[in-house]
Motif scaffolding. Structure first.
Motif, mmCIF file in Angstrom:
data_model
loop_
_atom_site.group_PDB
_atom_site.id
_atom_site.type_symbol
_atom_site.label_atom_id
_atom_site.label_comp_id
_atom_site.label_asym_id
_atom_site.label_seq_id
_atom_site.Cartn_x
_atom_site.Cartn_y
_atom_site.Cartn_z
ATOM 1 N N PHE A 118 -26.978 -72.496 88.641
ATOM 2 C CA PHE A 118 -25.568 -73.160 89.255
ATOM 3 C C PHE A 118 -25.980 -74.023 90.345
ATOM 4 O O PHE A 118 -25.904 -73.327 91.328
ATOM 5 N N THR A 119 -24.169 -75.320 90.791
ATOM 6 C CA THR A 119 -24.510 -75.069 92.136
ATOM 7 C C THR A 119 -23.913 -74.346 92.608
ATOM 8 O O THR A 119 -24.493 -74.886 94.323
ATOM 9 N N SER A 120 -22.751 -74.177 92.881
ATOM 10 C CA SER A 120 -21.836 -73.103 93.369
ATOM 11 C C SER A 120 -21.144 -72.431 92.460
ATOM 12 O O SER A 120 -20.741 -72.689 91.151
ATOM 13 N N ILE A 121 -20.946 -71.051 93.087
ATOM 14 C CA ILE A 121 -20.183 -70.526 92.118
ATOM 15 C C ILE A 121 -18.348 -69.661 92.825
ATOM 16 O O ILE A 121 -18.935 -69.651 93.986
ATOM 17 N N PHE A 122 -17.353 -68.935 92.300
ATOM 18 C CA PHE A 122 -16.178 -68.856 92.726
ATOM 19 C C PHE A 122 -16.975 -67.174 91.793
ATOM 20 O O PHE A 122 -17.179 -66.942 91.001
ATOM 21 N N THR A 123 -16.486 -66.525 93.121
ATOM 22 C CA THR A 123 -16.721 -65.083 92.574
ATOM 23 C C THR A 123 -15.646 -64.063 92.951
ATOM 24 O O THR A 123 -15.491 -64.568 94.143
ATOM 25 N N PHE A 124 -15.271 -63.085 92.601
ATOM 26 C CA PHE A 124 -14.314 -62.125 92.273
ATOM 27 C C PHE A 124 -14.152 -60.895 92.044
ATOM 28 O O PHE A 124 -15.303 -60.403 91.568
ATOM 29 N N ILE A 125 -13.698 -59.908 93.121
ATOM 30 C CA ILE A 125 -13.691 -58.682 92.498
ATOM 31 C C ILE A 125 -12.599 -58.402 91.536
ATOM 32 O O ILE A 125 -11.400 -58.563 91.715
ATOM 33 N N TYR A 126 -13.014 -57.481 90.310
ATOM 34 C CA TYR A 126 -11.610 -57.240 88.553
ATOM 35 C C TYR A 126 -11.044 -56.763 89.899
ATOM 36 O O TYR A 126 -10.408 -56.078 90.563
ATOM 37 N N SER A 127 -9.922 -57.149 89.443
ATOM 38 C CA SER A 127 -7.939 -57.246 89.712
ATOM 39 C C SER A 127 -7.552 -56.883 88.656
ATOM 40 O O SER A 127 -7.117 -57.665 87.688
ATOM 41 N N SER A 128 -7.416 -55.448 88.334
ATOM 42 C CA SER A 128 -6.756 -54.834 87.597
ATOM 43 C C SER A 128 -4.710 -55.300 86.989
ATOM 44 O O SER A 128 -4.166 -55.184 88.231
ATOM 45 N N ARG A 129 -4.560 -56.289 85.999
ATOM 46 C CA ARG A 129 -3.197 -57.199 86.257
ATOM 47 C C ARG A 129 -2.354 -56.278 84.941
ATOM 48 O O ARG A 129 -2.832 -55.926 83.623
ATOM 49 N N SER A 130 -1.266 -55.858 85.250
ATOM 50 C CA SER A 130 -0.782 -55.371 84.721
ATOM 51 C C SER A 130 -0.457 -56.110 83.378
ATOM 52 O O SER A 130 0.088 -57.053 83.453
ATOM 53 N N GLY A 131 -0.172 -55.128 82.284
ATOM 54 C CA GLY A 131 0.080 -55.467 80.733
ATOM 55 C C GLY A 131 -1.156 -56.368 80.311
ATOM 56 O O GLY A 131 -0.987 -56.469 79.161
ATOM 57 N N THR A 132 -2.684 -56.518 81.072
ATOM 58 C CA THR A 132 -3.691 -57.133 80.108
ATOM 59 C C THR A 132 -4.211 -55.458 79.474
ATOM 60 O O THR A 132 -4.199 -54.465 79.890
ATOM 61 N N ALA A 133 -5.582 -55.893 78.633
ATOM 62 C CA ALA A 133 -6.096 -55.181 77.926
ATOM 63 C C ALA A 133 -7.396 -54.167 78.894
ATOM 64 O O ALA A 133 -6.789 -53.065 79.099
ATOM 65 N N ALA A 134 -7.874 -55.135 79.345
ATOM 66 C CA ALA A 134 -8.966 -54.844 80.206
ATOM 67 C C ALA A 134 -7.879 -53.682 81.854
ATOM 68 O O ALA A 134 -8.387 -52.475 82.097
ATOM 69 N N SER A 135 -6.545 -53.811 81.999
ATOM 70 C CA SER A 135 -5.746 -52.671 82.652
ATOM 71 C C SER A 135 -5.790 -51.103 81.802
ATOM 72 O O SER A 135 -4.888 -50.483 82.779
ATOM 73 N N LYS A 136 -5.829 -51.208 80.519
ATOM 74 C CA LYS A 136 -5.935 -49.771 80.190
ATOM 75 C C LYS A 136 -7.411 -48.977 80.364
ATOM 76 O O LYS A 136 -7.230 -48.105 79.965
ATOM 77 N N ILE A 137 -8.520 -49.389 80.753
ATOM 78 C CA ILE A 137 -9.906 -49.164 80.846
ATOM 79 C C ILE A 137 -10.007 -48.299 82.110
ATOM 80 O O ILE A 137 -9.291 -49.437 83.074
#
Ligand code: 5AD
Ligand code: SF4
Length: 441
Positions: free
Chosen positions: A333-352
């Protein structure tokens, strides 16, 4: 213009000149919403100020995609309290994805009582009604105002082609705050771009949460690109965001043949581990992703690809992270945006369960950034000596910023403000780390 006229009457009866301060957090969709809000306010006679202390109306357009964004916005909302103390007549409006969430609206209602109007992104069409009702203390039933847009730039335009998202990536709050996908009529989009081109716009940015799934009757995203390509004028066509599962070989073929297409794809990978991609509900594998970008590069050799990566998704172990590093090496990639996972209420991943310590996530993020910096530097170094047709973007602190068709920034160490909004040919004369310097030919 029922509501707008009433808003105008209200402010005109109080002030000779009245001004609005509009602050945008988050993505291009929010920038586009802000252009609509500014359009309505312009119709109501407002001027704009960059100084919140001087404003009669303050509007925040908010983002909910990560917790850090929300924290930052709450910090800014907190500061408005002093402005309200000094100027009790100022009207404060908080709008956007963050305030689409009921628990956030409740928090603002109870803890930030100096906020006058608070409403969510799905309700942008009722902005003038809400403002009018607040000012007059009455309830009205007139139809919503038609759309007004006040563009920020004279040569770059945001053109929203669809809103919402049906994908439900397990970490993402967007489908909840923006709702399901709605595509605009293709005839409206084409007319808008024809007008922009006629008025000298040089960069058209198609925006939508997931532009590849654009669909209006028989027009899909590929056929929309073909129709846009028939429009005359020298302009660069960019779009975001694309989803790898919808970036078909057919669409790549269309892009390869397109005259206007800007030679840049922003294609979020999110993770290089198939286990994590499955947990994220991304519906592709790393192999499929690499196959798509290899095909795209074969068909479009001068293509620039950028991406988004989330670190520390729940369940990401050391080997998953290393797989991401390995895909990053392959993807170039020429560049990337990187993020640390942030748990968001209501999303499926917030239950893991999210068990990885933050220090470990920060360390992984840094490793990923270091690797990408090396890759970016190598890719950009190859630009040395090459000639590019660039769009001159802006001037600041002794440097003129330009963009290639692949969306790479080239800096010129002179004041070329007179060329802002124009295309020029430019040669890359040196590259230092990730900064590319050029001179106009
Ligand atoms: N946590 C961290 N990053 C996220 N993104 C979206 N939701 C989250 C989240 N909950 C990132 C994705 C997306 C970009 C706009 O923001 O990488 O592509
Ligand atoms: Fe969020 Fe996924 Fe939709 Fe993008 S495609 S807005 S990441 S749910």
């Amino acid at each position: 213009m029922f509501y707008i006229e009433k808003i105008k009457d209200f402010f005109k009866s109080k002030y000779n000149n009245y001004k609005a301060f509009v602050k945008v957090f988050g993505c291009r969709q929010n920038e586009a919403d802000a252009e609509k809000i500014r359009g309505l306010l312009t119709a109501a006679g407002f001027e704009f100020t960059l100084d919140a202390d001087c404003a009669n109306l303050i509007v925040f357009v908010t983002c909910a995609v990560r917790h850090t964004a929300e924290n930052r916005i709450f910090g800014h909302i907190g500061k408005l309290k002093n402005i309200k103390v000094v100027n009790p007549n100022v009207i404060i409006v908080i709008y956007g994805c963050m305030t689409e969430q009921k628990e956030i609206r409740d928090k603002i209602f109870f803890s930030y009582p100096f906020v006058d109007i608070c409403f969510g992104a799905k309700s942008i069409n009722v902005f003038s009604k809400l403002l009018c009702e607040k000012l007059t203390n009455k309830v009205f039933n007139a139809p919503h105002e038609k759309k007004f847009v006040k563009r920020t730039s004279k040569f770059k335009a945001l053109v929203s082609i669809m809103t919402g998202c049906n994908n439900f990536c397990s970490y993402c709050v967007v489908p909840f705050v923006r709702g399901r996908e709605i595509s605009r009529f293709s005839s409206d989009i084409i007319n808008e771009i024809k007008n922009l081109s006629k008025n000298g716009y040089k960069e058209i940015n198609l925006i939508g949460q997931n532009v590849n799934s654009y669909q209006d009757k028989e027009t899909n995203f590929a056929s929309l690109i073909k129709k846009i390509d028939e429009i005359n004028g020298e302009f660069v066509l960019q779009f975001m965001t694309s989803h790898p599962k919808d970036l078909s070989f057919d669409l790549i073929d269309t892009l390869a043949k397109s005259l206007h297409f800007g030679r840049h794809l922003h294609l979020p990978l999110q993770s290089g581990s198939n286990k994590i991609l499955k947990l994220m509900n991304r519906k592709y594998t790393k192999e499929k992703y690499l196959e798509i970008i290899n095909y795209a590069r074969m068909k479009i050799p001068d293509l620039t690809i950028t991406s988004d990566i989330i670190i520390g998704f729940p369940g990401e172990d050391q080997s998953d992270f290393e797989e991401t590093l390995s895909v990053i090496k392959k993807a170039q990639f020429t560049s990337i945006f990187t993020f640390i996972y942030s748990s968001r209420s209501g999303t499926a991943a917030s239950k893991i369960p999210d068990l990885l310590p933050r220090s470990e996530k920060v360390e992984r993020l840094q490793k990923l950034k270091n690797l990408q910096n090396l890759i970016s530097e190598k890719i950009l170094a190859k630009m040395l000596g090459e000639i590019y047709r660039v769009l001159v973007d802006s001037y600041k602190d002794g440097f003129t910023k330009c963009r290639t068709r692949g969306n790479v920034i080239i800096k010129l160490d002179k004041d070329y403000s007179k060329f802002i909004g124009k295309f020029v040919d430019c040669k890359v004369v040196y590259v230092i780390k990730s900064v590319v310097y050029g001179k106009i030919l």
